[in-house]
Write a protein that holds these residues in place. Structure first.
Motif, PDB file in Angstrom:
ATOM      1  N   MET A  82      44.626  38.746  28.427  1.00 52.35           N
ATOM      2  CA  MET A  82      44.155  40.138  28.431  1.00 52.35           C
ATOM      3  C   MET A  82      42.647  40.196  28.255  1.00 52.35           C
ATOM      4  O   MET A  82      42.024  39.253  27.763  1.00 52.35           O
ATOM      5  CB  MET A  82      44.857  40.938  27.337  1.00 52.35           C
ATOM      6  CG  MET A  82      44.465  40.566  25.944  1.00 52.35           C
ATOM      7  SD  MET A  82      45.386  41.479  24.716  1.00 52.35           S
ATOM      8  CE  MET A  82      46.550  40.249  24.183  1.00 52.35           C
ATOM      9  N   SER A  83      42.089  41.322  28.678  1.00 52.45           N
ATOM     10  CA  SER A  83      40.656  41.516  28.480  1.00 52.45           C
ATOM     11  C   SER A  83      40.414  41.804  27.000  1.00 52.45           C
ATOM     12  O   SER A  83      41.359  42.092  26.260  1.00 52.45           O
ATOM     13  CB  SER A  83      40.179  42.694  29.322  1.00 52.45           C
ATOM     14  OG  SER A  83      40.638  43.893  28.744  1.00 52.45           O
ATOM     15  N   ILE A  84      39.159  41.753  26.582  1.00 50.20           N
ATOM     16  CA  ILE A  84      38.840  42.028  25.179  1.00 50.20           C
ATOM     17  C   ILE A  84      39.279  43.452  24.824  1.00 50.20           C
ATOM     18  O   ILE A  84      39.688  43.738  23.705  1.00 50.20           O
ATOM     19  CB  ILE A  84      37.324  41.826  24.927  1.00 50.20           C
ATOM     20  CG1 ILE A  84      36.943  40.367  25.202  1.00 50.20           C
ATOM     21  CG2 ILE A  84      36.937  42.215  23.510  1.00 50.20           C
ATOM     22  CD1 ILE A  84      35.460  40.093  25.184  1.00 50.20           C
ATOM     23  N   GLU A  85      39.249  44.341  25.824  1.00 53.65           N
ATOM     24  CA  GLU A  85      39.643  45.743  25.598  1.00 53.65           C
ATOM     25  C   GLU A  85      41.157  45.900  25.551  1.00 53.65           C
ATOM     26  O   GLU A  85      41.652  47.007  25.334  1.00 53.65           O
ATOM     27  CB  GLU A  85      39.077  46.639  26.696  1.00 53.65           C
ATOM     28  CG  GLU A  85      37.569  46.820  26.661  1.00 53.65           C
ATOM     29  CD  GLU A  85      36.813  45.627  27.233  1.00 53.65           C
ATOM     30  OE1 GLU A  85      37.458  44.750  27.844  1.00 53.65           O
ATOM     31  OE2 GLU A  85      35.585  45.571  27.049  1.00 53.65           O
ATOM     32  N   GLY A  86      41.890  44.824  25.766  1.00 46.14           N
ATOM     33  CA  GLY A  86      43.342  44.875  25.623  1.00 46.14           C
ATOM     34  C   GLY A  86      44.111  45.084  26.910  1.00 46.14           C
ATOM     35  O   GLY A  86      45.333  45.213  26.873  1.00 46.14           O
ATOM     36  N   LEU A  87      43.419  45.123  28.026  1.00 47.15           N
ATOM     37  CA  LEU A  87      44.122  45.309  29.301  1.00 47.15           C
ATOM     38  C   LEU A  87      44.787  43.994  29.713  1.00 47.15           C
ATOM     39  O   LEU A  87      44.101  42.987  29.897  1.00 47.15           O
ATOM     40  CB  LEU A  87      43.135  45.753  30.376  1.00 47.15           C
ATOM     41  CG  LEU A  87      43.775  46.218  31.676  1.00 47.15           C
ATOM     42  CD1 LEU A  87      44.371  47.609  31.517  1.00 47.15           C
ATOM     43  CD2 LEU A  87      42.754  46.241  32.793  1.00 47.15           C
ATOM     44  N   VAL A  88      46.100  44.018  29.839  1.00 43.99           N
ATOM     45  CA  VAL A  88      46.836  42.783  30.145  1.00 43.99           C
ATOM     46  C   VAL A  88      46.724  42.465  31.630  1.00 43.99           C
ATOM     47  O   VAL A  88      47.083  43.270  32.484  1.00 43.99           O
ATOM     48  CB  VAL A  88      48.317  42.897  29.728  1.00 43.99           C
ATOM     49  CG1 VAL A  88      49.088  41.634  30.090  1.00 43.99           C
ATOM     50  CG2 VAL A  88      48.420  43.151  28.231  1.00 43.99           C
ATOM     51  N   LEU A  89      46.185  41.293  31.923  1.00 48.01           N
ATOM     52  CA  LEU A  89      46.001  40.878  33.310  1.00 48.01           C
ATOM     53  C   LEU A  89      47.128  39.953  33.764  1.00 48.01           C
ATOM     54  O   LEU A  89      47.434  39.879  34.943  1.00 48.01           O
ATOM     55  CB  LEU A  89      44.648  40.180  33.471  1.00 48.01           C
ATOM     56  CG  LEU A  89      43.444  41.005  33.018  1.00 48.01           C
ATOM     57  CD1 LEU A  89      42.204  40.155  32.938  1.00 48.01           C
ATOM     58  CD2 LEU A  89      43.219  42.183  33.947  1.00 48.01           C
TER      59      LEU A  89
END
Lengths: 215, 204
Positions: A82-89
């Motif tokens: 996930m990105s640091i902002e919490g968006l799961v990739l």
């Protein structure tokens, strides 16, 4: 002209290399070294959270957070990126077969995800099978050599409490180098560096945020 | 008993006061009108990531500074130290690893741009500016944004914002990616309309 150069370079590109020389120990020293070589690998089922700093082909750099649940007994893996902002990739699972629960952009490609999972396995799990040899490399470092279905893996004890894992393909060409530092009693390193060689080479730096056993 | 009743009365009066203040979020016009007066926002935030793979939420902390019209400093202090700067139409992220500062390219990712751009829009009270989302204003100062297209819904299922009782302030944002995976951002110590130097949006 270009084609000519390519033809000349072709034998070099496909030629097999040879593995670094390993001077074998006697059986007692070999057993001791073999035990030490187990140290940087997971034992049991763990949940690990890492910050991952990657340098990708083309020089792009990206930092992500990775969560992995790994079982050294079964080889089962579930990993999420996930990105640091919490968006799961990426949210993928491997239990003999790959299941991608969520994959955004290139991370939706099974080929790419399988490559990532191979790297994770190399970082966390002891190479399959027993060590075929334990001894001293030309640089004086102690090492264990494993033969795996993909090629050969050397686990090198670097002397500063760290380890180096070198993975060679079936043609004995070095494909991955791992440096593991700050390995704790559970076989979990505080920091991992991976260098992947090849046309689309990349490097990853992983810093452990938290580790917890999974019951 | 007297003490108990006094506590209950106090609690009810505080609740009524809060409800009366939430009225700034009763209509889109009211929200936009209130947000128009906001020149800057400074806040501390706590981000909790909930996922099936995690046994307990992953907590990140940081600070946020916004200056109208579209300058943003989004800084994480833990567990990964990083700063995202948005100023003059450019987005840059720096990540600190030990003493090293690394310029990061992930802010360029399409999916990340959605989140970043939405943030600055919300600060300006523009909840209906992004054509990709359908905004819905619900009772109690709750704004729900639902993707209009499947391609976006595959990334973000819905976004829920809760307005604070303080006019112009967002209390929390929840970004749902699936039923089991969502990110909650809670804002605290919010300070409005204080002078903010431009340099903090340009430099680490």
């Amino acid at each position: 002209m270009r084609n000519g150069l390519l033809l000349l370079a072709l034998p070099l590109m496909i030629a097999c290399a040879s593995l670094p020389r390993l001077e074998p120990y006697g059986s007692e020293e070999g057993n001791d070294c073999g035990r030490k070589c187990f140290a940087p690998f997971l034992c049991g089922r763990w949940r690990l959270v890492h910050s991952i700093n990657g340098t990708l082909p083309g020089g792009l750099r990206a930092t992500m957070i990775g969560v992995t649940v790994a079982d050294s007994e079964t080889g089962r893996l579930r990993c999420s990126l996930m990105s640091i902002e919490g968006l799961v990739l990426l949210d993928a699972e491997y239990d003999g077969k790959l299941t991608i629960h969520r994959g955004i952009g290139p991370l939706g490609s099974p080929g790419m995800v399988l490559g990532m999972l191979r790297d994770i396995r190399l970082m966390l799990f002891r190479p399959k099978g027993g060590a075929v040899a334990a001894g001293v490399l030309e640089n004086g470092r102690n090492a264990c050599r494993y033969t795996t279905p993909e090629g050969t893996v050397d686990v090198v004890i670097t002397g500063d409490g760290g380890f180096e894992v070198r993975s060679y393909d079936s043609c004995s060409r070095l494909s991955r180098t791992l440096r593991l530092a700050g390995v704790n009693r559970e076989g979990i390193p505080a920091a991992i560096e991976l260098d992947a060689r090849g046309m689309f080479g990349y490097s990853l730096q992983l810093d452990l945020i938290e580790a917890s056993p999974v019951r | 008993m007297k003490v108990f009743i006094s506590i209950v009365i106090k609690a009810i009066s505080m609740l009524l006061l809060a409800l009366s203040l939430v009225s700034w979020g009763d209509s889109w016009d009211q929200i936009k009108k209130t947000a128009k007066d906001i020149t800057s926002v400074e806040a501390v935030f706590v981000q909790t990531k909930h996922m099936e793979i995690l046994s307990k939420p992953l907590v990140s902390k940081g600070t946020l500074t916004f200056h109208a019209p579209d300058s943003l400093r989004w800084e994480y202090t833990s567990p990964v130290r990083s700063v995202l700067l948005m100023h003059g139409g450019t987005v840059t992220r720096y990540v600190k690893r030990g003493d090293a500062v690394i310029k990061d390219s992930s802010a360029r990712l399409q999916s990340m741009r959605v989140v970043i751009q939405e943030l600055t829009m919300w600060m300006k009270g523009n909840f209906d500016a992004n054509p990709s989302f359908k905004p819905e204003l619900k009772k109690g100062g709750i704004i729900q944004l639902t993707p209009r297209e499947k391609s976006m819904a595959d990334i973000i299922r819905r976004i829920e914002l809760r307005l604070s009782s303080t006019p112009g302030v967002i209390r929390s944002v929840v970004i749902y990616e699936s039923q089991k995976s969502y990110t909650m951002l809670e804002f605290r110590n919010v300070r409005l309309n204080r002078p903010v130097p431009d340099s903090i949006f340009r430099n680490m």
